[in-house]
Design a protein around this motif. Sequence first.
Motif, mmCIF file in Angstrom:
data_model
loop_
_atom_site.group_PDB
_atom_site.id
_atom_site.type_symbol
_atom_site.label_atom_id
_atom_site.label_comp_id
_atom_site.label_asym_id
_atom_site.label_seq_id
_atom_site.Cartn_x
_atom_site.Cartn_y
_atom_site.Cartn_z
ATOM 1 N N UNK A 251 -7.014 -4.385 -4.205
ATOM 2 C CA UNK A 251 -7.344 -5.522 -5.310
ATOM 3 C C UNK A 251 -6.645 -6.756 -4.764
ATOM 4 N N UNK A 252 -5.133 -6.656 -4.312
ATOM 5 C CA UNK A 252 -4.550 -7.629 -3.931
ATOM 6 C C UNK A 252 -5.434 -8.328 -2.737
ATOM 7 N N UNK A 253 -5.710 -7.621 -1.897
ATOM 8 C CA UNK A 253 -6.717 -8.225 -0.595
ATOM 9 C C UNK A 253 -7.904 -8.841 -1.050
ATOM 10 N N UNK A 254 -8.393 -8.262 -1.780
ATOM 11 C CA UNK A 254 -9.586 -8.609 -2.380
ATOM 12 C C UNK A 254 -9.731 -9.984 -3.333
ATOM 13 N N UNK A 255 -8.594 -10.019 -4.098
ATOM 14 C CA UNK A 255 -8.458 -11.243 -4.888
ATOM 15 C C UNK A 255 -8.055 -12.402 -4.009
ATOM 16 N N UNK A 256 -7.104 -12.237 -3.134
ATOM 17 C CA UNK A 256 -6.537 -13.232 -2.363
ATOM 18 C C UNK A 256 -7.878 -13.595 -1.395
ATOM 19 N N UNK A 257 -8.531 -12.974 -0.787
ATOM 20 C CA UNK A 257 -9.531 -13.380 0.081
ATOM 21 C C UNK A 257 -10.651 -13.986 -0.781
ATOM 22 N N UNK A 258 -10.919 -13.471 -2.039
ATOM 23 C CA UNK A 258 -11.739 -14.315 -2.698
ATOM 24 C C UNK A 258 -11.430 -15.639 -3.286
ATOM 25 N N UNK A 259 -10.142 -15.677 -3.638
ATOM 26 C CA UNK A 259 -9.714 -17.179 -3.837
ATOM 27 C C UNK A 259 -9.704 -18.068 -2.685
ATOM 28 N N UNK A 260 -9.272 -17.369 -1.508
ATOM 29 C CA UNK A 260 -9.182 -18.339 -0.330
ATOM 30 C C UNK A 260 -10.633 -18.667 0.080
ATOM 31 N N UNK B 43 0.626 -1.198 0.058
ATOM 32 C CA UNK B 43 -0.065 -0.091 0.141
ATOM 33 C C UNK B 43 0.631 1.422 -0.105
ATOM 34 N N UNK B 44 1.839 1.284 0.899
ATOM 35 C CA UNK B 44 2.732 2.649 0.701
ATOM 36 C C UNK B 44 3.120 2.974 -0.599
ATOM 37 N N UNK B 45 3.623 1.935 -1.381
ATOM 38 C CA UNK B 45 4.187 2.018 -2.597
ATOM 39 C C UNK B 45 3.289 2.150 -3.917
ATOM 40 N N UNK B 46 2.233 1.539 -3.867
ATOM 41 C CA UNK B 46 1.359 1.389 -4.789
ATOM 42 C C UNK B 46 0.066 1.979 -4.852
ATOM 43 N N UNK B 47 -0.249 2.267 -3.431
ATOM 44 C CA UNK B 47 -1.661 3.164 -3.459
ATOM 45 C C UNK B 47 -2.652 2.229 -2.798
ATOM 46 N N UNK B 48 -3.821 2.855 -2.555
ATOM 47 C CA UNK B 48 -4.853 2.282 -1.999
ATOM 48 C C UNK B 48 -5.603 1.169 -2.860
ATOM 49 N N UNK B 49 -5.710 1.396 -4.146
ATOM 50 C CA UNK B 49 -6.738 0.672 -4.858
ATOM 51 C C UNK B 49 -5.980 -0.624 -5.361
ATOM 52 N N UNK B 50 -4.716 -0.380 -5.730
ATOM 53 C CA UNK B 50 -3.775 -1.876 -6.133
ATOM 54 C C UNK B 50 -3.587 -2.726 -4.810
ATOM 55 N N UNK B 51 -3.355 -2.222 -3.705
ATOM 56 C CA UNK B 51 -3.312 -2.921 -2.595
ATOM 57 C C UNK B 51 -4.577 -3.378 -2.100
#
Length: 152
Positions: free
Chosen positions: A105-114, A95-103
């Motif tokens: 998206x990572x959390x949403x995708x990982x949580x969804x797959x899990x 998040x500090x490097x890429x911003x709120x939305x990409x971070x």
Amino acid sequence: MIDAATTPGRKDVGTLAVASLFVGLGLVTLYDVTTYSDSDSVVFPTFVAYALIFCSVLVIIRSWLWPNPHNGFGSGDWWRRLLLVVTMLAACLVMPFSGFLPATAIAFAGGLVAARHEGWDTRSALVFAASGVFIMAGFYALFRFALGVPLP
């Protein structure tokens, strides 16, 4: 061999340990907010820390007084649990490097797959991706515009 999880009178050690860890994290958060210079930035983390401590103490009391011998880590899919933890940590680190939305998206995708136990097809992937975009945009708008939280 006696199964420790079904021994009468045995406390639910895992629940007690995790709830105690959350009490500790809440106390660390309360200490950390004392270093904030902006008084408006203190309100939300302080509220969440107190709520975390309160709920964790309730879990400790309940688990201590009425232990559940069937609680524990269970026999579920460990890779799902690990994926969820890893994606949440990755989102925090990115998040500090890429911003709120990409971070997010990572959390949403990982949580969804899990969380998705059913198989994947093109339609469900598109529906979940579209709903994820709307949810992330909604949270961005909520934090940025409604709550005035500065986002990376």
